[in-house]
Design a protein around this motif. Sequence first.
Motif, mmCIF file in Angstrom:
data_model
loop_
_atom_site.group_PDB
_atom_site.id
_atom_site.type_symbol
_atom_site.label_atom_id
_atom_site.label_comp_id
_atom_site.label_asym_id
_atom_site.label_seq_id
_atom_site.Cartn_x
_atom_site.Cartn_y
_atom_site.Cartn_z
ATOM 1 N N GLN A 184 13.407 -9.985 -10.489
ATOM 2 C CA GLN A 184 12.551 -10.464 -9.549
ATOM 3 C C GLN A 184 12.881 -9.679 -8.331
ATOM 4 O OE1 GLN A 184 14.033 -14.485 -7.934
ATOM 5 N NE2 GLN A 184 15.328 -13.475 -6.638
ATOM 6 N N ALA A 185 11.638 -9.467 -7.385
ATOM 7 C CA ALA A 185 11.876 -8.712 -6.271
ATOM 8 C C ALA A 185 12.383 -9.599 -5.068
ATOM 9 C CB ALA A 185 10.430 -8.067 -5.917
ATOM 10 N N THR A 186 13.132 -9.276 -4.192
ATOM 11 C CA THR A 186 13.792 -10.169 -3.416
ATOM 12 C C THR A 186 13.615 -9.429 -1.948
ATOM 13 O OG1 THR A 186 15.323 -10.932 -4.807
ATOM 14 C CG2 THR A 186 15.866 -11.193 -2.547
ATOM 15 N N ILE A 187 12.693 -10.073 -1.042
ATOM 16 C CA ILE A 187 12.474 -9.656 0.165
ATOM 17 C C ILE A 187 13.282 -10.312 0.936
ATOM 18 C CG2 ILE A 187 10.792 -9.408 1.899
ATOM 19 C CD1 ILE A 187 8.441 -10.213 -0.484
ATOM 20 N N ALA A 188 14.461 -9.756 1.381
ATOM 21 C CA ALA A 188 15.567 -10.582 2.001
ATOM 22 C C ALA A 188 16.639 -9.607 2.773
ATOM 23 C CB ALA A 188 16.414 -11.338 1.015
ATOM 24 N N PRO A 189 16.430 -9.597 3.927
ATOM 25 C CA PRO A 189 15.524 -10.358 4.896
ATOM 26 C C PRO A 189 14.033 -9.610 4.751
ATOM 27 C CG PRO A 189 16.986 -8.947 6.198
ATOM 28 C CD PRO A 189 17.307 -8.515 4.808
ATOM 29 N N VAL A 190 13.428 -10.550 5.387
ATOM 30 C CA VAL A 190 11.950 -9.907 5.495
ATOM 31 C C VAL A 190 12.069 -8.874 6.609
ATOM 32 C CG1 VAL A 190 9.717 -10.505 6.453
ATOM 33 C CG2 VAL A 190 10.883 -11.953 4.846
ATOM 34 N N LEU A 191 11.579 -7.707 6.605
ATOM 35 C CA LEU A 191 11.485 -6.504 7.413
ATOM 36 C C LEU A 191 10.104 -6.306 7.448
ATOM 37 C CD1 LEU A 191 14.642 -4.154 6.494
ATOM 38 C CD2 LEU A 191 14.418 -5.962 8.255
ATOM 39 N N PRO A 192 9.690 -5.515 8.715
ATOM 40 C CA PRO A 192 8.196 -5.240 8.905
ATOM 41 C C PRO A 192 7.786 -4.537 7.593
ATOM 42 C CG PRO A 192 9.641 -4.815 11.004
ATOM 43 C CD PRO A 192 10.702 -5.321 10.015
ATOM 44 N N CYS A 193 6.523 -4.925 7.330
ATOM 45 C CA CYS A 193 5.896 -4.367 6.197
ATOM 46 C C CYS A 193 4.336 -4.153 6.425
ATOM 47 C CB CYS A 193 6.245 -5.139 4.909
ATOM 48 S SG CYS A 193 5.502 -6.921 5.082
ATOM 49 N N SER A 194 3.823 -3.605 5.361
ATOM 50 C CA SER A 194 2.585 -3.232 5.419
ATOM 51 C C SER A 194 1.736 -4.463 4.884
ATOM 52 C CB SER A 194 1.988 -2.029 4.802
ATOM 53 O OG SER A 194 2.024 -2.293 3.316
ATOM 54 N N GLU A 195 0.324 -4.580 5.055
ATOM 55 C CA GLU A 195 -0.469 -5.544 4.454
ATOM 56 C C GLU A 195 -0.656 -5.442 3.007
ATOM 57 O OE1 GLU A 195 -2.102 -8.063 6.000
ATOM 58 O OE2 GLU A 195 -0.700 -7.738 7.624
ATOM 59 N N GLN A 196 -0.353 -4.435 2.414
ATOM 60 C CA GLN A 196 -0.447 -4.159 1.267
ATOM 61 C C GLN A 196 0.994 -4.447 0.193
ATOM 62 O OE1 GLN A 196 -1.273 -1.558 3.072
ATOM 63 N NE2 GLN A 196 -3.291 -2.550 3.379
ATOM 64 N N PHE A 197 1.948 -5.101 0.952
ATOM 65 C CA PHE A 197 3.295 -5.127 0.357
ATOM 66 C C PHE A 197 2.955 -6.213 -0.954
ATOM 67 C CE2 PHE A 197 7.921 -6.583 1.374
ATOM 68 C CZ PHE A 197 8.244 -5.740 0.098
ATOM 69 N N ALA A 198 2.627 -7.061 -0.639
ATOM 70 C CA ALA A 198 2.615 -8.164 -1.698
ATOM 71 C C ALA A 198 1.818 -7.633 -2.920
ATOM 72 C CB ALA A 198 1.868 -9.477 -1.186
ATOM 73 N N GLU A 199 0.621 -6.820 -2.699
ATOM 74 C CA GLU A 199 -0.014 -6.360 -3.698
ATOM 75 C C GLU A 199 0.554 -5.505 -4.487
ATOM 76 O OE1 GLU A 199 -4.506 -4.491 -4.461
ATOM 77 O OE2 GLU A 199 -3.569 -4.652 -2.502
ATOM 78 N N ARG A 200 1.530 -4.746 -3.971
ATOM 79 C CA ARG A 200 2.223 -3.698 -4.588
ATOM 80 C C ARG A 200 3.154 -4.262 -5.434
ATOM 81 N NH1 ARG A 200 2.711 -0.256 0.876
ATOM 82 N NH2 ARG A 200 0.735 1.263 0.538
ATOM 83 N N LEU A 201 3.798 -5.297 -5.029
ATOM 84 C CA LEU A 201 4.734 -6.055 -5.737
ATOM 85 C C LEU A 201 4.264 -6.629 -6.958
ATOM 86 C CD1 LEU A 201 7.001 -7.558 -3.149
ATOM 87 C CD2 LEU A 201 7.505 -5.805 -4.719
#
Length: 272
Positions: A184-201
Amino acid sequence: MQPKVTRKSAKQLLNKASGFLQGYTHTLNPYSGCAFACSYCYVRQMPVALFHDGEWGGWVDVKENAAALLERELVKAKRKGPVTIFMSSSTDPYQPMEYAERLTRSLLEVMAAQPPDFLFVQTRSPLVTRDMDLLELLGPRVRVSMTVETDREDVRRAFTPAAPPIPARLRALRELTARGIPVQATIAPVLPCSEQFAERLAGIVDRVCIDDYFMGDGSKGKRTERIGVRSIYDALGLSDWYSRDAYARVHEQLLRYFPQERVFVSQQGFLP
């Protein structure tokens, strides 16, 4: 800066899990201390760091008898019932010295021979791919959770300059997935990211976990506040990301690319 390394003989390796990790029977930390020295790490405010000489990231204790000890402790633990292990709760099992020490690998060798009911491997290091041969032997009994807290390298460098680059972590996830190892990819903690982050994952993994300071640091964000990580957000001009709303933004983005049942929030994403 190279951390000061001390070799110690551990008296206990499998520790009873509790609190946030109450779904596990044990935690397992091959090392004490962590050379990645992430600015926001909640362990900075825990006794293992507060009562140790030196700054967090400046020292690492190697538990040199770990494999032999684990072999004995696993036998005893299994006699009492199912054994589920979280590795690691207060260090990264694949921090830089693991390249030479191979301590984590020695523990996986023990667990491949005497499999626990479940092993959760939490890391942010691509070095985990070195041990794919052993992880494959554990089959569905293992999950590798790779921390990918942002897709922006400028943000990663500001918060975790000693940690591996994000592209290398994504490549590691691809390799693990290709070998059929649960990840799994773990976004922890959430840091500033781009609008394409979820699409890339979504092009790499089929399961994600998202967490933030307010849910995941064990004190509703108070530990993180004491660390002073807010100043990094201010310096980057991204103060609005230091809030409970930041999690909601990225969570909404994830739901556009992942089925709801494959997006896990905080504790539920770390359970067996």
